[in-house]
Design an enzyme around this catalytic site. Sequence first.
Site, PDB file in Angstrom:
ATOM      1  N   GLU A  53      31.410   2.267 -25.557  1.00  0.00           N
ATOM      2  CA  GLU A  53      30.532   1.520 -24.660  1.00  0.00           C
ATOM      3  C   GLU A  53      29.070   1.645 -25.096  1.00  0.00           C
ATOM      4  O   GLU A  53      28.310   0.679 -25.017  1.00  0.00           O
ATOM      5  CB  GLU A  53      30.712   2.002 -23.225  1.00  0.00           C
ATOM      6  CG  GLU A  53      32.071   1.616 -22.651  1.00  0.00           C
ATOM      7  CD  GLU A  53      32.383   2.286 -21.329  1.00  0.00           C
ATOM      8  OE1 GLU A  53      31.638   3.206 -20.909  1.00  0.00           O
ATOM      9  OE2 GLU A  53      33.383   1.899 -20.706  1.00  0.00           O
ATOM     10  N   LYS A  71      30.781   2.790  -5.520  1.00  0.00           N
ATOM     11  CA  LYS A  71      30.147   3.496  -6.633  1.00  0.00           C
ATOM     12  C   LYS A  71      28.761   4.031  -6.277  1.00  0.00           C
ATOM     13  O   LYS A  71      28.149   4.734  -7.067  1.00  0.00           O
ATOM     14  CB  LYS A  71      30.024   2.586  -7.864  1.00  0.00           C
ATOM     15  CG  LYS A  71      31.345   1.997  -8.326  1.00  0.00           C
ATOM     16  CD  LYS A  71      32.291   3.070  -8.798  1.00  0.00           C
ATOM     17  CE  LYS A  71      33.572   2.440  -9.334  1.00  0.00           C
ATOM     18  NZ  LYS A  71      34.459   3.403  -9.925  1.00  0.00           N
TER      19      LYS A  71
END
Length: 135
Positions: A53, A71
């Site tokens: 990533e 989140k």
Amino acid sequence: STSDRTAAQAKALGIPMKSVDEVDHLDLTIDGADEIADDFQGVKGGGAALLFEKIVAINSDKVMWIVDESKMVHQLGAFGLPVEVIPYGSQHGFEKMAARAITQYSVKSTMNSSGPILIILSSIYTSTQSRIPTL
């Protein structure tokens, strides 16, 4: 894709896939995050693809994280933060962690499409830290 599972799904749907090495640049990377704090600092890596990533993100003009309210946290650090390293030279990483008093971690070894990766799961936050320490 930074995920073998996502790449397999895309191929099954007939979506052509290219490696980051096969393109000149990336206009936009869209990804999820594992935690976003009240000050909008965030962490990634819970899915154990952090190294890939980062490579994709650093080669992108823009990076967008999409998250939902699950989140959002008041303080980062609800889970052990994965740090991916290749076995070659990994001892230096362990020494840097020890020098910064990061001594509580576990190491697991895994394989992905590019070979062996060590996943270091560490709780590196204290109640006074608001940012991830740099190794």
